[in-house]
Design a protein around this motif. Structure first.
Motif, mmCIF file in Angstrom:
data_model
loop_
_atom_site.group_PDB
_atom_site.id
_atom_site.type_symbol
_atom_site.label_atom_id
_atom_site.label_comp_id
_atom_site.label_asym_id
_atom_site.label_seq_id
_atom_site.Cartn_x
_atom_site.Cartn_y
_atom_site.Cartn_z
ATOM 1 N N ASN A 134 39.767 52.600 41.610
ATOM 2 C CA ASN A 134 38.745 53.626 41.483
ATOM 3 C C ASN A 134 39.149 54.878 42.239
ATOM 4 O OD1 ASN A 134 38.104 53.248 44.221
ATOM 5 N ND2 ASN A 134 36.366 51.908 43.786
ATOM 6 N N THR A 135 38.371 55.929 42.079
ATOM 7 C CA THR A 135 38.719 57.229 42.641
ATOM 8 C C THR A 135 38.550 57.281 44.159
ATOM 9 O OG1 THR A 135 36.469 57.942 42.041
ATOM 10 C CG2 THR A 135 38.259 58.554 40.549
ATOM 11 N N GLU A 136 37.965 56.255 44.762
ATOM 12 C CA GLU A 136 37.930 56.152 46.221
ATOM 13 C C GLU A 136 39.164 55.424 46.745
ATOM 14 O OE1 GLU A 136 34.208 54.271 46.998
ATOM 15 O OE2 GLU A 136 33.064 56.131 46.738
ATOM 16 N N ASN A 137 40.133 55.218 45.867
ATOM 17 C CA ASN A 137 41.441 54.649 46.178
ATOM 18 C C ASN A 137 41.355 53.198 46.638
ATOM 19 O OD1 ASN A 137 44.215 54.997 46.052
ATOM 20 N ND2 ASN A 137 44.398 55.466 48.227
ATOM 21 N N TRP A 138 40.424 52.459 46.042
ATOM 22 C CA TRP A 138 40.357 51.017 46.265
ATOM 23 C C TRP A 138 41.104 50.320 45.130
ATOM 24 C CZ3 TRP A 138 38.953 47.940 50.156
ATOM 25 C CH2 TRP A 138 38.131 48.452 51.165
ATOM 26 N N LEU A 139 41.889 49.315 45.471
ATOM 27 C CA LEU A 139 42.588 48.478 44.510
ATOM 28 C C LEU A 139 41.950 47.096 44.504
ATOM 29 C CD1 LEU A 139 46.275 49.394 45.464
ATOM 30 C CD2 LEU A 139 44.893 50.376 43.615
ATOM 31 N N PHE A 140 41.614 46.615 43.336
ATOM 32 C CA PHE A 140 40.973 45.304 43.194
ATOM 33 C C PHE A 140 41.834 44.416 42.298
ATOM 34 C CE2 PHE A 140 37.753 48.468 43.852
ATOM 35 C CZ PHE A 140 36.819 47.892 44.694
ATOM 36 N N GLY A 141 41.857 43.138 42.601
ATOM 37 C CA GLY A 141 42.568 42.181 41.766
ATOM 38 C C GLY A 141 41.861 40.840 41.748
ATOM 39 N N GLU A 142 41.911 40.160 40.605
ATOM 40 C CA GLU A 142 41.267 38.848 40.497
ATOM 41 C C GLU A 142 42.081 37.952 39.572
ATOM 42 O OE1 GLU A 142 36.724 37.672 39.894
ATOM 43 O OE2 GLU A 142 37.724 37.952 37.955
ATOM 44 N N ILE A 143 42.238 36.709 39.984
ATOM 45 C CA ILE A 143 42.836 35.663 39.155
ATOM 46 C C ILE A 143 41.772 34.596 38.932
ATOM 47 C CG2 ILE A 143 44.659 33.952 38.944
ATOM 48 C CD1 ILE A 143 46.310 35.561 40.908
ATOM 49 N N MET A 144 41.437 34.335 37.669
ATOM 50 C CA MET A 144 40.381 33.371 37.359
ATOM 51 C C MET A 144 40.893 32.346 36.365
ATOM 52 S SD MET A 144 36.552 34.012 35.799
ATOM 53 C CE MET A 144 37.167 34.600 34.219
ATOM 54 N N GLN A 145 40.561 31.093 36.630
ATOM 55 C CA GLN A 145 40.849 30.016 35.676
ATOM 56 C C GLN A 145 39.536 29.364 35.278
ATOM 57 O OE1 GLN A 145 42.626 26.126 36.746
ATOM 58 N NE2 GLN A 145 44.280 26.664 35.327
ATOM 59 N N LYS A 146 39.371 29.142 33.984
ATOM 60 C CA LYS A 146 38.100 28.611 33.496
ATOM 61 C C LYS A 146 38.336 27.551 32.419
ATOM 62 C CE LYS A 146 33.582 30.279 31.918
ATOM 63 N NZ LYS A 146 32.814 31.477 31.506
ATOM 64 N N ASP A 147 37.624 26.444 32.545
ATOM 65 C CA ASP A 147 37.551 25.382 31.530
ATOM 66 C C ASP A 147 38.852 24.618 31.320
ATOM 67 O OD1 ASP A 147 34.883 25.991 31.041
ATOM 68 O OD2 ASP A 147 35.380 27.437 29.469
ATOM 69 N N LYS A 148 39.820 24.742 32.222
ATOM 70 C CA LYS A 148 41.067 24.020 32.035
ATOM 71 C C LYS A 148 41.115 22.732 32.856
ATOM 72 C CE LYS A 148 43.608 25.835 28.884
ATOM 73 N NZ LYS A 148 44.059 25.050 27.729
ATOM 74 N N LEU A 149 40.821 22.815 34.142
ATOM 75 C CA LEU A 149 40.810 21.610 34.973
ATOM 76 C C LEU A 149 39.663 20.692 34.572
ATOM 77 C CD1 LEU A 149 41.592 23.164 38.467
ATOM 78 C CD2 LEU A 149 43.167 22.056 36.880
ATOM 79 N N ALA A 150 38.531 21.287 34.191
ATOM 80 C CA ALA A 150 37.381 20.520 33.705
ATOM 81 C C ALA A 150 36.507 21.474 32.895
ATOM 82 C CB ALA A 150 36.581 19.916 34.864
ATOM 83 N N GLN A 151 35.857 20.957 31.869
ATOM 84 C CA GLN A 151 34.997 21.790 31.049
ATOM 85 C C GLN A 151 33.832 22.321 31.877
ATOM 86 O OE1 GLN A 151 35.613 22.696 27.947
ATOM 87 N NE2 GLN A 151 33.790 24.008 27.910
ATOM 88 N N GLY A 152 33.681 23.645 31.911
ATOM 89 C CA GLY A 152 32.610 24.271 32.668
ATOM 90 C C GLY A 152 32.989 24.665 34.079
#
Length: 301
Positions: A82-100
């Motif tokens: 964003n223009t306030e010079n914040w860097l964001f990052g996310e790694i998400m895993q869904k429904d692979k190890l268990a449904q839901g």
């Protein structure tokens, strides 16, 4: 095999009462110019850009987000600046190890100040319940948890924020509601001194209506989105509606008990281009009131 259709999944706590909440807030741009742009590249990377320009001081804010899904491993990679010079990052895993089951790691960093923070997220959803939790990874971690339980058309939810280092409950909230295909009734109590009740009703294919009643313990937020003076816990009552003129156009309107009137018009100009104009008028003081107007453009390709 049963012919009975599957029941809709139980929503997470932040989505409870969302239909009524969006009826009063979505599509209004009080005091700003706004542009949103969303596109998907041939390689499967989704880009979303949004920008705001304040009409009062011409201050411009914005953000650029990219999202990439690796379907084979159930992974979603998200980056944002964003223009306030914040860097964001996310790694998400869904429904692979268990449904839901959802697991995610989120981090943010500001190069100018070397300020950094992180958060670990966990979610587990089934037909009749939805659990969410996240914990900060900084020196003063806070644990946020919420649980929603659903039975037929009724649901109940609990949520709280715990200061892990001091073992101190900073916030709690509880919600109850009822929902079906045309109506949603929602109520929430927070910290024992703030509460909200809302009703969303789809009258027909063209008309959606909503009522929202809230009482807060501190500063009250007006329907225009800006913080007003201390209300001392006074009630704020709002009535809103959306009328679909045709397939590509709609009108929004809302009014509350402090005589703020909101009006909006949205038009799909062509495929991938939608424009909207809105106004929030202080009807208690027409000549010198704090009237706010806004314009928004959304592009998608």
């Amino acid at each position: 095999m049963s012919d009975k259709p599957d029941s809709p999944a139980t929503p997470p706590y932040p989505d409870l009462g969302k239909l009524a909440r969006e009826l009063f807030r979505r599509g209004y741009h009080p005091g700003i110019w706004q542009i949103d742009c969303k596109t998907l590249t041939s390689s499967g990377i989704e880009f979303f850009t949004t920008g705001f320009a304040s009409q009062d001081n011409s201050k411009v804010k914005g953000s650029l987000q990219s999202k990439y899904k690796i379907e084979d491993h159930g992974l979603t990679l998200t980056e944002r600046w964003n223009t306030e010079n914040w860097l964001f990052g996310e790694i998400m895993q869904k429904d692979k190890l268990a449904q839901g089951l959802m697991l995610a790691l989120e981090a943010k960093f500001q190069p100018g100040s070397n300020e950094a923070d992180g958060k670990f997220k966990l979610g587990y959803a089934q037909e009749n319940f939805h659990f969410l939790a996240d914990i900060g990874l900084n020196s003063e971690p806070a644990l946020n948890c919420s649980l929603v339980v659903k039975h037929n058309e009724f649901y109940g939810g609990l949520g709280g924020e715990l200061d892990v280092s001091n073992v101190d409950l900073k916030m709690w909230k509880v919600a109850l509601g009822w929902t079906n295909e045309t109506a949603t009734l929602h109520g929430e109590l927070k910290n024992g001194d703030s509460w909200l009740a809302s009703l969303f009703y789809k009258a027909n294919d063209k008309i959606d209506v909503g009522v929202e009643i809230s009482k807060t313990g501190g500063a009250q937020e007006g329907e225009g989105g800006g913080e007003q003076q201390e209300q001392g816990g006074d009630l704020l009552v709002g009535l809103g509606m959306i009328y679909h003129l045709e397939e590509d156009a709609l009108i929004r309107a809302k009014i509350n008990n402090v005589v703020e009137l909101g009006l909006g018009y949205e038009q799909k100009l062509r495929e991938g281009i939608t424009a909207s104009i809105s106004a929030v008028l202080d009807c208690g003081n027409i000549s010198d009131g704090n009237h706010k107007f806004g314009v928004g453009v959304a592009l998608q390709c």
